[in-house]
Design a protein around this motif. Structure first.
Motif, PDB file in Angstrom:
ATOM      1  N   UNK A   1      36.639  12.114 -21.970  1.00  0.00           N
ATOM      2  CA  UNK A   1      36.887  11.374 -20.728  1.00  0.00           C
ATOM      3  C   UNK A   1      36.624   9.904 -21.000  1.00  0.00           C
ATOM      4  N   UNK A   2      37.681   9.177 -21.350  1.00  0.00           N
ATOM      5  CA  UNK A   2      37.569   7.753 -21.633  1.00  0.00           C
ATOM      6  C   UNK A   2      37.568   6.960 -20.346  1.00  0.00           C
ATOM      7  N   UNK A   3      36.898   5.814 -20.333  1.00  0.00           N
ATOM      8  CA  UNK A   3      36.928   4.960 -19.145  1.00  0.00           C
ATOM      9  C   UNK A   3      38.355   4.557 -18.810  1.00  0.00           C
ATOM     10  N   UNK A   4      38.615   4.352 -17.549  1.00  0.00           N
ATOM     11  CA  UNK A   4      39.975   4.064 -17.074  1.00  0.00           C
ATOM     12  C   UNK A   4      40.471   2.690 -17.507  1.00  0.00           C
ATOM     13  N   UNK A   5      39.607   1.721 -17.615  1.00  0.00           N
ATOM     14  CA  UNK A   5      40.058   0.379 -17.964  1.00  0.00           C
ATOM     15  C   UNK A   5      38.900  -0.506 -18.371  1.00  0.00           C
ATOM     16  N   UNK A   6      39.219  -1.763 -18.624  1.00  0.00           N
ATOM     17  CA  UNK A   6      38.196  -2.734 -18.988  1.00  0.00           C
ATOM     18  C   UNK A   6      37.707  -3.448 -17.731  1.00  0.00           C
ATOM     19  N   UNK A   7      36.489  -3.952 -17.801  1.00  0.00           N
ATOM     20  CA  UNK A   7      35.830  -4.542 -16.641  1.00  0.00           C
ATOM     21  C   UNK A   7      35.610  -6.040 -16.852  1.00  0.00           C
ATOM     22  N   UNK A   8      35.428  -6.737 -15.737  1.00  0.00           N
ATOM     23  CA  UNK A   8      35.160  -8.170 -15.757  1.00  0.00           C
ATOM     24  C   UNK A   8      33.978  -8.438 -14.844  1.00  0.00           C
ATOM     25  N   UNK A   9      33.021  -9.212 -15.335  1.00  0.00           N
ATOM     26  CA  UNK A   9      31.852  -9.575 -14.549  1.00  0.00           C
ATOM     27  C   UNK A   9      31.699 -11.092 -14.544  1.00  0.00           C
ATOM     28  N   UNK A  10      31.252 -11.623 -13.415  1.00  0.00           N
ATOM     29  CA  UNK A  10      31.008 -13.056 -13.271  1.00  0.00           C
ATOM     30  C   UNK A  10      29.569 -13.224 -12.821  1.00  0.00           C
ATOM     31  N   UNK A  11      28.806 -14.058 -13.524  1.00  0.00           N
ATOM     32  CA  UNK A  11      27.391 -14.236 -13.211  1.00  0.00           C
ATOM     33  C   UNK A  11      27.039 -15.711 -13.045  1.00  0.00           C
ATOM     34  N   UNK A  12      26.212 -16.005 -12.031  1.00  0.00           N
ATOM     35  CA  UNK A  12      25.733 -17.362 -11.781  1.00  0.00           C
ATOM     36  C   UNK A  12      24.234 -17.407 -12.028  1.00  0.00           C
ATOM     37  N   UNK A  13      23.835 -18.034 -13.137  1.00  0.00           N
ATOM     38  CA  UNK A  13      22.418 -18.186 -13.434  1.00  0.00           C
ATOM     39  C   UNK A  13      21.962 -19.637 -13.244  1.00  0.00           C
ATOM     40  N   UNK A  14      22.674 -20.356 -12.389  1.00  0.00           N
ATOM     41  CA  UNK A  14      22.284 -21.716 -12.039  1.00  0.00           C
ATOM     42  C   UNK A  14      21.286 -21.644 -10.875  1.00  0.00           C
ATOM     43  N   UNK A  15      20.647 -22.774 -10.568  1.00  0.00           N
ATOM     44  CA  UNK A  15      19.659 -22.801  -9.482  1.00  0.00           C
ATOM     45  C   UNK A  15      20.289 -22.979  -8.114  1.00  0.00           C
TER      46      UNK A  15
ATOM     47  N   UNK B   1      22.344 -18.153  -6.530  1.00  0.00           N
ATOM     48  CA  UNK B   1      21.632 -18.128  -7.804  1.00  0.00           C
ATOM     49  C   UNK B   1      21.245 -16.698  -8.199  1.00  0.00           C
ATOM     50  N   UNK B   2      21.343 -16.413  -9.503  1.00  0.00           N
ATOM     51  CA  UNK B   2      20.957 -15.127 -10.092  1.00  0.00           C
ATOM     52  C   UNK B   2      21.751 -13.945  -9.535  1.00  0.00           C
ATOM     53  N   UNK B   3      23.004 -14.190  -9.155  1.00  0.00           N
ATOM     54  CA  UNK B   3      23.866 -13.116  -8.650  1.00  0.00           C
ATOM     55  C   UNK B   3      25.048 -12.908  -9.591  1.00  0.00           C
ATOM     56  N   UNK B   4      25.556 -11.671  -9.588  1.00  0.00           N
ATOM     57  CA  UNK B   4      26.727 -11.307 -10.385  1.00  0.00           C
ATOM     58  C   UNK B   4      27.705 -10.540  -9.520  1.00  0.00           C
ATOM     59  N   UNK B   5      28.950 -10.561  -9.927  1.00  0.00           N
ATOM     60  CA  UNK B   5      29.979  -9.768  -9.264  1.00  0.00           C
ATOM     61  C   UNK B   5      30.719  -9.006 -10.346  1.00  0.00           C
ATOM     62  N   UNK B   6      30.810  -7.694 -10.200  1.00  0.00           N
ATOM     63  CA  UNK B   6      31.493  -6.841 -11.167  1.00  0.00           C
ATOM     64  C   UNK B   6      32.820  -6.392 -10.596  1.00  0.00           C
ATOM     65  N   UNK B   7      33.864  -6.542 -11.381  1.00  0.00           N
ATOM     66  CA  UNK B   7      35.198  -6.062 -11.025  1.00  0.00           C
ATOM     67  C   UNK B   7      35.536  -4.949 -12.023  1.00  0.00           C
TER      68      UNK B   7
ATOM     69  N   UNK C   1      35.374  -1.510 -22.143  1.00  0.00           N
ATOM     70  CA  UNK C   1      34.740  -2.768 -22.530  1.00  0.00           C
ATOM     71  C   UNK C   1      34.547  -3.649 -21.293  1.00  0.00           C
ATOM     72  N   UNK C   2      33.649  -4.620 -21.428  1.00  0.00           N
ATOM     73  CA  UNK C   2      33.424  -5.546 -20.326  1.00  0.00           C
ATOM     74  C   UNK C   2      33.289  -6.967 -20.864  1.00  0.00           C
ATOM     75  N   UNK C   3      33.960  -7.882 -20.180  1.00  0.00           N
ATOM     76  CA  UNK C   3      33.815  -9.302 -20.460  1.00  0.00           C
ATOM     77  C   UNK C   3      33.011  -9.899 -19.320  1.00  0.00           C
ATOM     78  N   UNK C   4      31.936 -10.611 -19.671  1.00  0.00           N
ATOM     79  CA  UNK C   4      31.118 -11.265 -18.649  1.00  0.00           C
ATOM     80  C   UNK C   4      31.247 -12.771 -18.812  1.00  0.00           C
ATOM     81  N   UNK C   5      31.618 -13.437 -17.729  1.00  0.00           N
ATOM     82  CA  UNK C   5      31.639 -14.897 -17.685  1.00  0.00           C
ATOM     83  C   UNK C   5      30.316 -15.330 -17.079  1.00  0.00           C
ATOM     84  N   UNK C   6      29.543 -16.082 -17.835  1.00  0.00           N
ATOM     85  CA  UNK C   6      28.194 -16.482 -17.431  1.00  0.00           C
ATOM     86  C   UNK C   6      28.150 -17.991 -17.232  1.00  0.00           C
ATOM     87  N   UNK C   7      27.628 -18.400 -16.076  1.00  0.00           N
ATOM     88  CA  UNK C   7      27.443 -19.819 -15.784  1.00  0.00           C
ATOM     89  C   UNK C   7      25.934 -20.066 -15.786  1.00  0.00           C
ATOM     90  N   UNK C   8      25.481 -20.874 -16.751  1.00  0.00           N
ATOM     91  CA  UNK C   8      24.058 -21.230 -16.844  1.00  0.00           C
ATOM     92  C   UNK C   8      23.895 -22.511 -17.644  1.00  0.00           C
TER      93      UNK C   8
END
Length: 124
Positions: A29-43, A68-74, A106-113
């Motif tokens: 049972x392989x995962x259906x697709x790839x994921x994208x995450x966006x994270x804000x580690x700014x103040x 601040x310190x929040x992420x959103x997963x798609x 797989x997952x790609x995370x875009x991180x802002x910090x």
């Protein structure tokens, strides 16, 4: 008597291999697709624009505003393996792009910090 014991060994060996072959033939049972995450580690709260393109076609576009310190997963954003360009833009910081070959699970995370945008990849 030696011939009988060698037949028994062959029968037992074949009987032991058949269940293993059955397990190997079962589809995983392989995962259906790839994921994208966006994270804000700014103040401070940030609006992050994310665009994904492939072959000149826009595949995905979101503009989440994250505290601040929040992420959103798609999840399952990318349904098939392909080369994409992921561009992230943050007001006051700038824009950054990366080439990414999507793979199921797989997952790609875009991180802002630290006033920077960086990309991190995780694979299953």
């Amino acid at each position: 008597m030696k011939q009988q014991s060698s037949r028994r060994a062959i029968v037992l060996g074949v009987a032991g291999v058949i269940p293993v072959v059955g397990c190997l033939a079962t589809p995983s049972s392989e995962p259906a697709g790839a994921h994208l995450s966006v994270s804000n580690y700014m103040e401070t709260e940030r609006t992050i624009r994310v665009e994904v393109t492939a072959d000149g076609e826009r595949l995905f576009y979101k503009t989440p505003t994250l505290p601040p310190a929040e992420s959103r997963l798609y999840e399952n954003v990318f349904e098939k393996t392909r080369d994409t360009t992921v561009t992230v833009t943050v007001d006051g910081i700038g824009e950054r792009s990366t080439m990414w070959e999507t793979n199921p699970g797989a997952m790609l995370e875009a991180v802002v910090e630290n006033n920077q945008i960086k990309f991190e990849v995780s694979t299953p």
